[in-house]
Enzyme design. Structure first.
Site, PDB file in Angstrom:
ATOM      1  CB  CYS A 106       1.319  -7.468  -3.954  1.00  0.00           C
ATOM      2  SG  CYS A 106       0.121  -6.667  -3.021  1.00  0.00           S
ATOM      3  CB  CYS A 117      -9.757   1.801   5.036  1.00  0.00           C
ATOM      4  SG  CYS A 117      -9.838  -0.062   5.728  1.00  0.00           S
TER       5      CYS A 117
END
Ligand code: SAH
Length: 368
Positions: A106, A117
């Site tokens: 990742c 967010c």
């Protein structure tokens, strides 16, 4: 002295152009490209099939950057978190999720994030800057190097990014099989650098990854989804949906005020995915906020016209954030509701939680 160019910012065609611009033969580019990505050579002197003159000239006009991990932490589940210091003092993190023959890495695309967010730790820091193409591919190359000298004690659990039922085709425990752009940053907010990085990843002369094993995750930047689909049509798309009503999504994901759910789903259905591939919908389960069966029902209704699979991510708590993790019962009920209706769903166990490497916990050195 002239300004030297970092060759790791260049795709193969861009490298050809660069060399042509220097009055060199085009085919030299392929040689150099292979030295960089297949031999991991950072010093022109080692490129022995290239003339001494060209090597010397290249060294004055170009360089090949690298990243070295500043720190590597290994979690109880084998997850490894890498901290990389960048040349200007910023830092980013990458996370390796080891599974035998199916390692997933990742990687980050930005220092910080502008998307804000509400539930995401990275998002609480503003965007410091975009990563360069070189910094994106260098995360992969640095982890490959670490794996070569220190292969992971392999894990047997299912890897949610590799659930297509294929046998692991990379038999070496040191190989990286899947790349997910799910680390720090919003990859679609940095497409100018992310697209060349993906081209280098999937180039048969570059990092030689299969395009079916590269996944770009977005919070829902609709015009950029279209651009990505146009420029790299075969990459996997993951969309962080996280809410089933515009009311809630507006509140927890400001991007929704520009691109509401309907527009986002429209862009998903238009995204060019080959064959039987599906859009991954990520859904962070926030305790008492979006984890009811009504939410599950709405979620199913929203995505059912799109070839889909669902990744449920139980919220990982972090300091200063009001949200709470869902209860085990809520997770199981949500999961079961979808499974019973034949949705492919995986609930992401909190990998790397003990080393703050889980979803939404990456921050590099921001706010240290
Ligand atoms: N910006 C991109 C890439 C980041 S992916 C995107 O939004 O898709 C990171 C994933 O982790 C996203 O699905 C996000 O919704 C999720 N996430 C963020 N904070 C989290 C948290 N605290 N707990 C669990 N998941 C989280």
């Amino acid at each position: 002295m002239t300004h030297r160019i970092d060759l790791k910012n260049l795709t193969l065609p861009a490298l050809e152009q660069f060399l042509q611009g220097q009055g060199k033969e085009r085919f030299r580019a392929l040689q150099v490209f292979k030295w960089i990505y297949q031999q991991d050579v950072a010093n022109f002197e080692e490129m022995t099939n290239i003339s001494k003159t060209l090597r010397t000239e290249l060294a004055t006009s170009a360089f090949i950057s690298n990243l070295e991990p500043e720190a590597i932490e290994e979690g109880n589940d084998g997850t490894r978190k890498y901290l990389f210091n960048l040349a200007d003092g910023h830092a980013v993190e990458s996370v390796l999720i080891p599974i035998e023959g199916r390692n997933t890495l990742c990687i980050s695309s930005q220092v910080g994030c502008a998307m804000a967010c509400e539930f995401c730790l990275t998002g609480t820091f503003k965007l410091a800057r975009n990563l360069t193409t070189a910094e994106i591919v260098n995360q992969i190359m640095a982890v490959k190097r670490d794996l070569a000298t220190n292969p992971p004690a392999v894990q047997a659990e299912l890897n949610d990014f590799d659930d297509d039922g294929d046998e692991g085709d990379s038999t070496s425990p040191a190989a990286i099989r899947n790349i997910v752009l799910m680390g720090m940053g919003e990859p679609l907010h940095n497409l100018d650098n992310v697209i060349p990085a993906i081209r280098i990843m999937i180039d048969g002369n570059g990092l030689q990854l299969s395009n079916r094993r590269v996944t770009v995750s977005t919070c829902g930047l609709v015009p950029e989804m279209e651009r990505l689909g146009r420029e790299i049509p075969n990459v996997n798309l993951a969309v962080s949906l996280n809410a089933t009503t515009d009311d809630l999504r507006n509140r927890i994901m400001p991007v929704n005020r520009s691109y509401p759910i309907k527009a986002l789903l429209q862009a998903c259905s238009e995204f060019p995915l080959p064959g039987r591939r599906k859009v991954t919908f990520e859904y962070v389960l926030l305790g008492g906020v979006n984890d009811s069966l009504d939410d599950a029902k709405r979620l199913l209704r929203l995505i059912s016209d799109i070839p889909n699979k669902v990744n449920l991510i139980p919220f990982n708590e972090h300091e200063g954030c009001e949200f709470r993790a869902p209860t085990r019962a809520a997770i199981d009920a949500f999961h079961k509701y979808l499974i019973d209706r034949h949705v492919t769903v995986i609930t992401r166990d909190s990998r790397g939680g003990d080393i703050s490497a889980a979803c939404g916990q990456l921050k590099g050195k921001l706010g240290k």
